[in-house]
Write an enzyme that holds these catalytic residues in place. Structure first.
Site, PDB file in Angstrom:
ATOM      1  N   HIS A 126      33.776 -18.035-104.005  1.00  0.00           N
ATOM      2  CA  HIS A 126      34.735 -19.091-103.762  1.00  0.00           C
ATOM      3  C   HIS A 126      35.749 -19.196-104.896  1.00  0.00           C
ATOM      4  CE1 HIS A 126      35.977 -23.067-102.356  1.00  0.00           C
ATOM      5  NE2 HIS A 126      35.876 -23.481-103.596  1.00  0.00           N
ATOM      6  N   GLU A 179      44.244 -20.387-111.071  1.00  0.00           N
ATOM      7  CA  GLU A 179      42.922 -19.769-110.932  1.00  0.00           C
ATOM      8  C   GLU A 179      42.759 -18.525-111.806  1.00  0.00           C
ATOM      9  OE1 GLU A 179      41.416 -19.682-106.936  1.00  0.00           O
ATOM     10  OE2 GLU A 179      40.162 -17.957-107.380  1.00  0.00           O
ATOM     11  N   SER A 233      40.068 -27.424-109.069  1.00  0.00           N
ATOM     12  CA  SER A 233      40.963 -26.284-109.259  1.00  0.00           C
ATOM     13  C   SER A 233      42.408 -26.699-109.040  1.00  0.00           C
ATOM     14  CB  SER A 233      40.617 -25.149-108.306  1.00  0.00           C
ATOM     15  OG  SER A 233      41.625 -24.178-108.377  1.00  0.00           O
ATOM     16  N   ARG A 254      32.431 -24.890-111.606  1.00  0.00           N
ATOM     17  CA  ARG A 254      33.544 -25.802-111.324  1.00  0.00           C
ATOM     18  C   ARG A 254      33.133 -26.855-110.298  1.00  0.00           C
ATOM     19  NH1 ARG A 254      37.421 -26.344-107.547  1.00  0.00           N
ATOM     20  NH2 ARG A 254      37.199 -24.365-106.458  1.00  0.00           N
ATOM     21  N   ARG A 307      27.674 -27.437-106.473  1.00  0.00           N
ATOM     22  CA  ARG A 307      27.611 -26.351-105.490  1.00  0.00           C
ATOM     23  C   ARG A 307      26.645 -25.233-105.865  1.00  0.00           C
ATOM     24  NH1 ARG A 307      34.039 -25.116-105.371  1.00  0.00           N
ATOM     25  NH2 ARG A 307      34.271 -27.245-104.750  1.00  0.00           N
TER      26      ARG A 307
HETATM   27  C1  LIG Z   1      37.969 -21.529 -99.043  1.00  0.00           C
HETATM   28  C2  LIG Z   1      38.474 -22.189-100.303  1.00  0.00           C
HETATM   29  C3  LIG Z   1      38.474 -23.563-100.394  1.00  0.00           C
HETATM   30  C4  LIG Z   1      38.923 -24.191-101.549  1.00  0.00           C
HETATM   31  N1  LIG Z   1      38.904 -25.553-101.618  1.00  0.00           N
HETATM   32  C5  LIG Z   1      39.324 -26.158-102.736  1.00  0.00           C
HETATM   33  C6  LIG Z   1      39.329 -27.586-102.830  1.00  0.00           C
HETATM   34  O1  LIG Z   1      38.937 -28.290-101.893  1.00  0.00           O
HETATM   35  N2  LIG Z   1      39.779 -28.154-103.964  1.00  0.00           N
HETATM   36  C7  LIG Z   1      40.207 -27.406-105.025  1.00  0.00           C
HETATM   37  O2  LIG Z   1      40.617 -27.975-106.042  1.00  0.00           O
HETATM   38  N3  LIG Z   1      40.205 -26.061-104.957  1.00  0.00           N
HETATM   39  C8  LIG Z   1      39.786 -25.419-103.854  1.00  0.00           C
HETATM   40  N4  LIG Z   1      39.789 -24.053-103.799  1.00  0.00           N
HETATM   41  C9  LIG Z   1      40.301 -23.294-104.940  1.00  0.00           C
HETATM   42  C10 LIG Z   1      41.825 -23.413-104.988  1.00  0.00           C
HETATM   43  O3  LIG Z   1      42.332 -23.402-103.679  1.00  0.00           O
HETATM   44  C11 LIG Z   1      42.406 -22.228-105.757  1.00  0.00           C
HETATM   45  O4  LIG Z   1      41.731 -22.085-106.985  1.00  0.00           O
HETATM   46  C12 LIG Z   1      43.892 -22.463-106.021  1.00  0.00           C
HETATM   47  O5  LIG Z   1      44.574 -22.617-104.802  1.00  0.00           O
HETATM   48  C13 LIG Z   1      44.472 -21.298-106.811  1.00  0.00           C
HETATM   49  O6  LIG Z   1      45.872 -21.454-106.899  1.00  0.00           O
HETATM   50  P1  LIG Z   1      46.730 -20.446-107.739  1.00  0.00           P
HETATM   51  O7  LIG Z   1      48.161 -20.822-107.500  1.00  0.00           O
HETATM   52  O8  LIG Z   1      46.251 -20.383-109.145  1.00  0.00           O
HETATM   53  O9  LIG Z   1      46.392 -19.008-107.131  1.00  0.00           O
HETATM   54  P2  LIG Z   1      46.712 -18.467-105.674  1.00  0.00           P
HETATM   55  O10 LIG Z   1      46.803 -19.576-104.682  1.00  0.00           O
HETATM   56  O11 LIG Z   1      45.730 -17.366-105.439  1.00  0.00           O
HETATM   57  O12 LIG Z   1      48.175 -17.884-105.839  1.00  0.00           O
HETATM   58  C14 LIG Z   1      48.427 -16.645-106.439  1.00  0.00           C
HETATM   59  C15 LIG Z   1      49.637 -16.065-105.726  1.00  0.00           C
HETATM   60  O13 LIG Z   1      50.049 -14.878-106.408  1.00  0.00           O
HETATM   61  C16 LIG Z   1      50.406 -13.910-105.439  1.00  0.00           C
HETATM   62  N5  LIG Z   1      50.296 -12.586-106.065  1.00  0.00           N
HETATM   63  C17 LIG Z   1      49.182 -11.872-106.337  1.00  0.00           C
HETATM   64  N6  LIG Z   1      49.497 -10.712-106.915  1.00  0.00           N
HETATM   65  C18 LIG Z   1      50.838 -10.687-107.034  1.00  0.00           C
HETATM   66  C19 LIG Z   1      51.766  -9.754-107.562  1.00  0.00           C
HETATM   67  N7  LIG Z   1      51.366  -8.609-108.100  1.00  0.00           N
HETATM   68  N8  LIG Z   1      53.068 -10.075-107.515  1.00  0.00           N
HETATM   69  C20 LIG Z   1      53.486 -11.260-106.993  1.00  0.00           C
HETATM   70  N9  LIG Z   1      52.652 -12.181-106.474  1.00  0.00           N
HETATM   71  C21 LIG Z   1      51.354 -11.888-106.499  1.00  0.00           C
HETATM   72  C22 LIG Z   1      49.406 -14.124-104.314  1.00  0.00           C
HETATM   73  O14 LIG Z   1      49.893 -13.595-103.115  1.00  0.00           O
HETATM   74  C23 LIG Z   1      49.322 -15.652-104.276  1.00  0.00           C
HETATM   75  O15 LIG Z   1      50.287 -16.221-103.439  1.00  0.00           O
HETATM   76  C24 LIG Z   1      39.370 -23.409-102.643  1.00  0.00           C
HETATM   77  C25 LIG Z   1      39.379 -22.017-102.545  1.00  0.00           C
HETATM   78  C26 LIG Z   1      38.925 -21.415-101.392  1.00  0.00           C
HETATM   79  C27 LIG Z   1      38.928 -19.910-101.323  1.00  0.00           C
END
Ligand SMILES: Cc1cc2nc3c(=O)[nH]c(=O)nc-3n(C[C@H](O)[C@H](O)[C@H](O)COP(=O)(O)OP(=O)(O)OC[C@H]3O[C@@H](n4cnc5c(N)ncnc54)[C@H](O)[C@@H]3O)c2cc1C
Length: 297
Positions: free
Chosen positions: A75, A99, A115, A110, A6
């Site tokens: 992203h 993430e 992810s 990446r 990418r």
């Molecule tokens: C447009 C887009 C497309 C993508 N496509 C892909 C893909 O095709 N394949 C892939 O592997 N990855 C993809 N990714 C990346 C992947 O989706 C993310 O890296 C992954 O979902 C992150 O998951 P997470 O649970 O670590 O974080 P998040 O999903 O960000 O979860 C963190 C959570 O913590 C909560 N939070 C934040 N602060 C607080 C607080 N103080 N107290 C309590 N809760 C809190 C938030 O509300 C959120 O629900 C994409 C990302 C984007 C933006």
């Protein structure tokens, strides 16, 4: 080109836009076209139904009939809170996964879908480790903040309900615009220096943020203001580390240092908060099986 990583595709898109071959978009956000029409109805409906749905819902464009307007956007941050292979941070009793964490499986660029794979693998490893640690050690060693600390923090938060002050919505808007301008796909030392200066000026302004809604329950204005301050901190970390890294690597591409420089920069950047601001240090990349080689396309 479509199957290149990418960072390569993003640079190709931005080069077209910056050299004036893009299409004029709103607020100066010009774009290029992604044409899927040659795939035909059957292929798009069976293999890319979600892409079609998003295009129809958000821009009223049917990719079966016309090209999709696109431009690169932020992203995913390659980096995050430093953790070991078990998801443990340097802060006692704190684990991180997903993430927000940097287990360091992605390097500087990446690859697609990795992810969610990381979230699944390290979600499990880290969760188990944290639970095991707690079962073995109980909560000993954890120190709760003192009443004075809590009252101090509360006072600090309530001071945001001041009569007059800076608008957090404007600060966040300006931050978004300047990150897009100076720390986007194609970077330069000169631009990043200017960007860092402006981030620091916004950090100063953010000390005087005014939150207009002073309700003490479910106050989304307050959350927005506090998150804006967090974003400014992260922006300064990104800006400073990017400016110091005088090479190009993965998604970090500098016109003034267009090549990867393994001799000087095959290392991780670590940023910590010190008494006089951010402190930068570096750590070697431990390479075992796969030696880095030049990327060719
Ligand atoms: C447009 C887009 C497309 C993508 N496509 C892909 C893909 O095709 N394949 C892939 O592997 N990855 C993809 N990714 C990346 C992947 O989706 C993310 O890296 C992954 O979902 C992150 O998951 P997470 O649970 O670590 O974080 P998040 O999903 O960000 O979860 C963190 C959570 O913590 C909560 N939070 C934040 N602060 C607080 C607080 N103080 N107290 C309590 N809760 C809190 C938030 O509300 C959120 O629900 C994409 C990302 C984007 C933006």
């Amino acid at each position: 080109m479509e199957l290149a990583p990418r960072d390569v595709v993003s640079r190709a898109e931005m080069t077209e836009i910056l050299e004036g071959r893009g299409f004029p978009g709103p607020k100066g956000l010009d774009y290029v076209h992604l044409d899927l029409t040659h795939l035909g109805v059957k292929e798009i409906n069976s293999k890319l139904p979600l892409v079609r749905e998003v295009c129809l819902k958000f821009s009223g464009i049917d990719p079966i009939e016309e090209p999709i307007p696109i431009r690169p956007a932020a992203h995913y941050p390659m980096g995050g809170v430093k953790v070991n292979l078990k998801g443990r941070t340097e802060v006692p009793n704190l684990w991180a996964a997903g993430e927000v964490a940097n287990v360091s499986v992605h390097g500087a660029n990446r690859l697609g879908t990795n992810s969610t794979a990381e979230c699944l693998v390290w979600g499990r490893i880290t969760g188990e480790e944290a639970a095991l640690y707690l079962m073995r050690n109980g909560v000993k060693g954890t120190s709760s903040p003192s009443k004075e600390d809590l009252l101090g923090r509360e006072e600090e938060i309530f001071s945001l309900f001041r009569e007059r002050g800076e608008d957090p919505y404007l600060i966040r808007k300006e931050l978004g615009e300047l990150m897009d301008k100076y720390f986007h796909v194609i970077r330069s030392g000169e631009g990043m220096r200017e960007g860092l200066k402006r981030i620091r000026s916004l950090i100063e302004s953010s000390k005087e943020i005014q939150v207009q809604d002073s309700s003490k329950e479910y106050n989304t204005d307050l959350i927005y203001a506090l998150e804006t301050r967090n974003l400014l901190e992260v922006a300064e970390v990104i800006a400073l580390s990017a400016l110091r890294r005088e090479e190009s690597r993965g998604s970090h591409y500098r016109v003034d240092y267009p090549n990867r420089d393994d001799e000087n920069w095959l290392k991780h950047t670590l940023v910590r908060k010190g008494p006089r601001g951010l402190e930068i240090s570096y750590e070697p990349v431990r390479i075992k099986i796969w030696k880095p080689v030049e990327r060719r396309y």
